[in-house]
Write an enzyme that holds these catalytic residues in place. Sequence first.
Site, PDB file in Angstrom:
ATOM      1  CE  LYS A  41      26.295  36.495  45.949  1.00 47.48           C
ATOM      2  NZ  LYS A  41      24.875  36.887  45.918  1.00 47.48           N
ATOM      3  CE1 TYR A 269      39.922  17.298  20.245  1.00 44.23           C
ATOM      4  CE2 TYR A 269      40.252  19.302  21.537  1.00 44.23           C
ATOM      5  CZ  TYR A 269      40.437  17.943  21.361  1.00 44.23           C
ATOM      6  OH  TYR A 269      41.149  17.218  22.272  1.00 44.23           O
TER       7      TYR A 269
HETATM    8  C1  LIG Z   1      24.813  38.231  45.667  1.00 40.61           C
HETATM    9  C2  LIG Z   1      23.929  39.086  46.464  1.00 40.61           C
HETATM   10  C3  LIG Z   1      24.163  40.470  46.572  1.00 40.61           C
HETATM   11  C4  LIG Z   1      25.234  41.190  45.788  1.00 40.61           C
HETATM   12  O1  LIG Z   1      24.784  41.522  44.498  1.00 40.61           O
HETATM   13  P1  LIG Z   1      25.725  42.295  43.454  1.00 40.61           P
HETATM   14  O2  LIG Z   1      24.859  42.474  42.288  1.00 40.61           O
HETATM   15  O3  LIG Z   1      26.879  41.383  43.180  1.00 40.61           O
HETATM   16  O4  LIG Z   1      26.162  43.563  44.099  1.00 40.61           O
HETATM   17  C5  LIG Z   1      23.368  41.183  47.440  1.00 40.61           C
HETATM   18  N1  LIG Z   1      22.385  40.597  48.162  1.00 40.61           N
HETATM   19  C6  LIG Z   1      22.108  39.290  48.049  1.00 40.61           C
HETATM   20  C7  LIG Z   1      21.011  38.695  48.852  1.00 40.61           C
HETATM   21  C8  LIG Z   1      22.857  38.491  47.198  1.00 40.61           C
HETATM   22  O5  LIG Z   1      22.582  37.191  47.097  1.00 40.61           O
END
Ligand SMILES: *Cc1c(COP(=O)(O)O)cnc(C)c1O
Length: 384
Positions: A41, A269
């Site tokens: 993702k 800045y």
């Molecule tokens: C993002 C996610 C993961 C992965 O988690 P990590 O901590 O990055 O290993 C696993 N399961 C779900 C449902 C997620 O949304």
Amino acid sequence: MRSTELRSRAWVEVDLDALRANAEILCRAAGPGVGLLPMVKADAYGLGMAGVVRALTGSIVAERLAGFGVAAVSEGEALRAQGWAGRILVFSPAPPAEFERAADADLTLCLSDLASVSRWASVAGRRGRMLTMHTEVDTGMGRAGFPWDRAAAWGGEVDRLAEGRLQWEGCFTHFHSADEPDLEPTHRQWERFRDAVAALPPARGGSRRLLHVSNSAGVLRCRFRGDLVRPGIFLYGGRVGSERPHPVVSVRARIVLVREAAVGTSLGYGATYVAQRPEQWGTLAIGYGDGLPRILSPAGGAALVHGRRVPIIGRISMDVAVVDLTDAPGAEAGEIATLVGRDGEEEITVDEVAERAGTISYEILTGLRPRLPRVYLSTSAPSE
Ligand SMILES: *Cc1c(COP(=O)(O)O)cnc(C)c1O
């Protein structure tokens, strides 16, 4: 683009050998027979989904791959368009208007309520073919999922709605604290999940429902397993508790100006920084508009130049940041500064940057903007 163009101003290097090595560590920790479902993702946590998927499907862990996990239907569509024909799980609840598209791309939806199951079943009915779903069980995360303590009630309803139209392939929960020192809440979530699963009607057709619970921390720090594991951050080089991955991501920027600053010269800045001695300043072609957290500068942020740590001084601008080169003499315009990664014996980890910025490695990685080209490094198949 040629490599010199990709590496002209500032860029992200992704070490695919390290990524594959981290995947192997996770496979070993998960144990034999457990499938690997990498979470890709948010463009594989900012590393670039296409490059990451290509690296994993062409590696020794390919035979362990049970699919990929995404958050959005659009991400699943992109993964299909890239040619991945296997399982794609969409983990975040999809908006109702996207169910048809999910079916078009042959995605598996993760569902958390009866209305969504009913809607997915209607889409399947209209198409005259089975669609696939996993159900999420809320064991304490609270953002999605059917309630763990009423599984007998919703389980029966889901089964009835699915009959003949949906393949209820899997069931999962998500840990909220598997990376914390105290694993007691995670054990409680596991027990709740187990109780919920026990109260569900059996899968139809004699098959067994796929169960999954583990993010990176769950894989590396807990003993319970399901049929699949769902790691993200550890693959991409983020630390999990005391478990250190091979570093995957480097962020580099070109030094574009080197100048002498007389005592009293102000910088940035707000003119918050003033040279207290004759100093040499280097302007780096990277800023918060690239995802370098602006808060880093007053928080001890640094870069590596010629294998030495040099402090970022003044406020970080959108497009540039300035480092004090006084103690690393000899640096010239055109040379490279490292904001994340290794230079000689020195290293700045993504977790160090995250800690200074008061956040987590996930946010640093996903915050790296598209203005930074992703450069993929691999000894087995050099490609950019
Ligand atoms: C993002 C996610 C993961 C992965 O988690 P990590 O901590 O990055 O290993 C696993 N399961 C779900 C449902 C997620 O949304």
